[in-house]
Write an enzyme that holds these catalytic residues in place. Structure first.
Site, PDB file in Angstrom:
ATOM      1  N   ARG A 172       0.872  -1.181   0.000  1.00 54.15           N
ATOM      2  CA  ARG A 172       0.000   0.000   0.000  1.00 54.15           C
ATOM      3  C   ARG A 172       0.906   1.227   0.000  1.00 54.15           C
ATOM      4  O   ARG A 172       1.690   1.423   0.922  1.00 54.15           O
ATOM      5  CB  ARG A 172      -0.920  -0.016   1.223  1.00 54.15           C
ATOM      6  CG  ARG A 172      -1.922   1.134   1.305  1.00 54.15           C
ATOM      7  CD  ARG A 172      -2.901   0.862   2.443  1.00 54.15           C
ATOM      8  NE  ARG A 172      -3.875   1.918   2.620  1.00 54.15           N
ATOM      9  CZ  ARG A 172      -3.840   2.819   3.605  1.00 54.15           C
ATOM     10  NH1 ARG A 172      -2.847   2.788   4.498  1.00 54.15           N
ATOM     11  NH2 ARG A 172      -4.771   3.743   3.704  1.00 54.15           N
ATOM     12  N   ASN A 198      -7.316   8.103   2.466  1.00 53.44           N
ATOM     13  CA  ASN A 198      -6.989   7.516   3.759  1.00 53.44           C
ATOM     14  C   ASN A 198      -7.801   8.146   4.883  1.00 53.44           C
ATOM     15  O   ASN A 198      -7.907   9.372   4.978  1.00 53.44           O
ATOM     16  CB  ASN A 198      -5.497   7.710   4.045  1.00 53.44           C
ATOM     17  CG  ASN A 198      -5.076   7.090   5.367  1.00 53.44           C
ATOM     18  OD1 ASN A 198      -5.012   5.867   5.494  1.00 53.44           O
ATOM     19  ND2 ASN A 198      -4.792   7.920   6.355  1.00 53.44           N
ATOM     20  N   GLU A 199      -8.386   7.304   5.745  1.00 53.87           N
ATOM     21  CA  GLU A 199      -9.078   7.732   6.967  1.00 53.87           C
ATOM     22  C   GLU A 199      -9.788   9.065   6.760  1.00 53.87           C
ATOM     23  O   GLU A 199      -9.482  10.072   7.418  1.00 53.87           O
ATOM     24  CB  GLU A 199      -8.074   7.809   8.119  1.00 53.87           C
ATOM     25  CG  GLU A 199      -7.412   6.473   8.402  1.00 53.87           C
ATOM     26  CD  GLU A 199      -6.393   6.519   9.534  1.00 53.87           C
ATOM     27  OE1 GLU A 199      -6.191   7.598  10.124  1.00 53.87           O
ATOM     28  OE2 GLU A 199      -5.799   5.458   9.825  1.00 53.87           O
ATOM     29  N   HIS A 228      -9.175   0.061   9.682  1.00 50.49           N
ATOM     30  CA  HIS A 228      -7.862   0.227  10.309  1.00 50.49           C
ATOM     31  C   HIS A 228      -7.990  -0.160  11.774  1.00 50.49           C
ATOM     32  O   HIS A 228      -8.842   0.371  12.492  1.00 50.49           O
ATOM     33  CB  HIS A 228      -7.380   1.670  10.170  1.00 50.49           C
ATOM     34  CG  HIS A 228      -7.096   2.063   8.753  1.00 50.49           C
ATOM     35  ND1 HIS A 228      -6.557   3.284   8.398  1.00 50.49           N
ATOM     36  CD2 HIS A 228      -7.270   1.382   7.579  1.00 50.49           C
ATOM     37  CE1 HIS A 228      -6.412   3.341   7.085  1.00 50.49           C
ATOM     38  NE2 HIS A 228      -6.849   2.194   6.566  1.00 50.49           N
ATOM     39  N   TYR A 257      -6.460  -0.352  15.330  1.00 52.21           N
ATOM     40  CA  TYR A 257      -5.497   0.090  16.338  1.00 52.21           C
ATOM     41  C   TYR A 257      -6.137  -0.096  17.715  1.00 52.21           C
ATOM     42  O   TYR A 257      -6.637  -1.179  18.019  1.00 52.21           O
ATOM     43  CB  TYR A 257      -5.033   1.516  16.052  1.00 52.21           C
ATOM     44  CG  TYR A 257      -4.191   1.630  14.800  1.00 52.21           C
ATOM     45  CD1 TYR A 257      -2.858   1.227  14.802  1.00 52.21           C
ATOM     46  CD2 TYR A 257      -4.724   2.122  13.617  1.00 52.21           C
ATOM     47  CE1 TYR A 257      -2.084   1.308  13.645  1.00 52.21           C
ATOM     48  CE2 TYR A 257      -3.957   2.210  12.453  1.00 52.21           C
ATOM     49  CZ  TYR A 257      -2.636   1.805  12.483  1.00 52.21           C
ATOM     50  OH  TYR A 257      -1.869   1.881  11.341  1.00 52.21           O
ATOM     51  N   GLU A 304      -4.917  -1.158   7.640  1.00 57.03           N
ATOM     52  CA  GLU A 304      -3.801  -0.790   8.507  1.00 57.03           C
ATOM     53  C   GLU A 304      -3.979  -1.486   9.849  1.00 57.03           C
ATOM     54  O   GLU A 304      -5.107  -1.662  10.319  1.00 57.03           O
ATOM     55  CB  GLU A 304      -3.739   0.724   8.773  1.00 57.03           C
ATOM     56  CG  GLU A 304      -3.211   1.573   7.662  1.00 57.03           C
ATOM     57  CD  GLU A 304      -3.039   3.037   8.099  1.00 57.03           C
ATOM     58  OE1 GLU A 304      -2.913   3.288   9.325  1.00 57.03           O
ATOM     59  OE2 GLU A 304      -3.031   3.914   7.224  1.00 57.03           O
ATOM     60  N   TRP A 364       0.934  -1.435   9.001  1.00 58.88           N
ATOM     61  CA  TRP A 364       1.563  -0.116   8.991  1.00 58.88           C
ATOM     62  C   TRP A 364       2.826  -0.180   9.849  1.00 58.88           C
ATOM     63  O   TRP A 364       2.739  -0.556  11.013  1.00 58.88           O
ATOM     64  CB  TRP A 364       0.611   0.950   9.546  1.00 58.88           C
ATOM     65  CG  TRP A 364       1.227   2.315   9.435  1.00 58.88           C
ATOM     66  CD1 TRP A 364       2.064   2.913  10.341  1.00 58.88           C
ATOM     67  CD2 TRP A 364       1.116   3.211   8.340  1.00 58.88           C
ATOM     68  NE1 TRP A 364       2.480   4.128   9.871  1.00 58.88           N
ATOM     69  CE2 TRP A 364       1.907   4.341   8.646  1.00 58.88           C
ATOM     70  CE3 TRP A 364       0.436   3.171   7.122  1.00 58.88           C
ATOM     71  CZ2 TRP A 364       2.027   5.429   7.788  1.00 58.88           C
ATOM     72  CZ3 TRP A 364       0.548   4.254   6.266  1.00 58.88           C
ATOM     73  CH2 TRP A 364       1.344   5.364   6.608  1.00 58.88           C
TER      74      TRP A 364
END
Length: 455
Positions: free
Chosen positions: A82, A159-160, A228, A230, A257, A286
């Site tokens: 990516r 992105n985001e 993503h 996290y 991610e 990531w």
């Protein structure tokens, strides 16, 4: 609920900010005869081969001089990368020639390229963040770099694209659908990847709730959703719940991610990787190198040196369910793509005393993963003579049951199971192999049954 913002992606370029993968079937557009597409909630190539991404992100826009990085990433087993690009709204724009060079580099190193615009990160909270509409403007400016590359490139629109501001998050579905429609109207035939709001983590479940609506808005039915993972995903149960919400609905999902740790909490990377593998979902970690601002632990190698793997790099590349263990090269590069027109040597007619098809193929059963109440298995079929179709049958001895399958039509009657080839993997030349997989349930021991392969 409110999470702390994962501002991890702004590198040392004079800034003080931190640097920041029952099924329902969908009709495929008749014109989609090249490139990746979505089929029954899964990413497949033009020949219908399943492709599961196993790769990492590379911050190209901030480190354009690190031209060796894609080759290094490939050398550790990745099948995808990516690539971070800028639309020029927050950082220096990556122009059409630069993007074309990135695509050529991906192809030279036999990687599938997921290109993403990073300037949209945290819109609604970050004053400088670009809108999805501005991201689409950028894709139109660099169209020449990606046109005709639909079998090598996926377009991650932005992105985001939203932070945690409720007033903007509520527009995620409408704005994402509008971005998809603009790209389709302008002739983009690529698989499009759309990120979740809430800094990509979708703790509000906005993407989860509206994914079907957004998917249905794509006239090509060729959109994949990216979560993503996290700090919101510290618990295995949260990881599983989110992933299975998409797979149960037959909607395509990738983990775009994730990391080994983060300032907003400690994600369960073991669960993310194990259940992505179990469910056949792609993941992109990531990131390769260059993180700063307190999240340097997200570097997989030190100073872009492939020989200096960090603990996170060791984990994602060489650990259980990691890239080296699970990645398969894309068929477009010769990975597992069956020969479309084999020219086998003539073979003698079978002994008339043998049962028809007896010995024409062999099958091997492998239990890949096992967890409480469930397991994942793969069956590899190898032709001993040229064949045009195959069937594998077996009997479970310990009460196992198939719950979901791919790359074969699998049916069961009690303990007895039968798997027939898919339309694209039935023809095999002598010595050629293909495989199919499935997840199952169990009540006790997971065994390895004896298989019978007929052609």
């Amino acid at each position: 609920m409110r999470t702390s913002v994962p501002r991890r992606l702004l590198v040392a370029l004079g800034s003080a900010l931190a640097l920041m993968a029952g099924l329902l079937a969908y009709a495929l557009p008749a014109q989609a005869d090249t490139g990746f597409r979505i089929s029954e909630g899964r990413l497949v190539d033009a020949a219908g081969n399943d492709f599961v991404m196993r790769g990492v992100s590379h911050a190209h826009t901030w480190y354009p001089q690190e031209t060796q990085s894609l080759g290094d990433i490939k050398s550790l087993g990745a099948n995808a990368v990516r690539v971070v690009l800028s639309s020029g709204d927050r950082w220096n724009e990556n122009g059409v020639d630069d993007v074309a060079a990135v695509v050529a580099d991906c192809k030279a190193h036999r990687l599938i390229c997921v290109l993403e615009v990073h300037d949209t990160t945290g819109y609604g909270e970050e004053a400088e963040a670009a809108t999805l509409d501005q991201a689409v403007d950028y894709w139109l400016r660099v169209r020449d770099a990606v046109e005709g590359e639909e079998d090598h490139v996926l377009v991650n629109i932005g992105n985001e694209p939203y932070g945690n501001d409720a007033a903007t998050v509520q527009d995620w579905a409408a704005d994402t659908s509008a971005a998809i429609q603009r790209l389709r109207d302008e002739g983009f035939d690529h698989t499009l990847v759309v990120d979740a709001p809430n800094w990509g983590q979708d703790w509000s479940h906005t993407m989860r709730a509206d994914a079907q609506q957004v998917f249905d808005s794509d006239p090509d039915a060729n959109t994949m959703f990216s979560i993503h993972m996290y700090g919101v995903y510290e618990q295995e149960s949260t990881v599983v719940d989110y992933m299975e919400a998409f797979t149960d609905a037959g909607l395509p999902l990738m983990v775009g991610e994730f990391g080994i740790d983060h300032s907003d909490g400690n994600p369960d990377e073991d669960a993310i990787m194990a259940h992505a593998e179990r469910l056949g979902l792609g993941y992109i970690g990531w990131s390769w190198s260059g993180n700063s601002g307190g999240v340097e632990y997200l570097d997989m190698v030190e100073d872009f040196d492939v020989d200096r793997l960090t603990p996170w790099g060791e984990r994602i590349f060489h650990g259980p369910d990691g890239i080296a263990e699970t990645a398969e090269e894309a068929p477009v590069y010769g990975g597992t793509d069956p020969d479309p027109s084999p020219s086998p040597d003539p073979t003698p007619s079978p002994d008339p005393t043998d049962p028809p098809g007896d010995g024409d193929c062999e099958a091997e059963y492998t239990v890949q993963h096992e967890w409480s109440g469930g397991f994942q298995a793969q069956v590899t079929v190898t032709a001993t003579v040229p064949i045009t179709a195959w069937t594998v049958t077996w009997t479970f001895a310990d009460g196992e049951r198939v719950t979901q399958s791919w790359n074969a039509a699998v049916t069961g009657d009690g303990d007895r199971v039968s798997a027939d080839n898919a339309a694209y993997n039935g023809t095999l030349s002598a010595g050629q192999s293909t495989s199919f997989g499935f997840t199952g349930s169990h009540e006790g021991t997971v065994g390895v049954p004896e298989l019978d392969c007929t052609a």
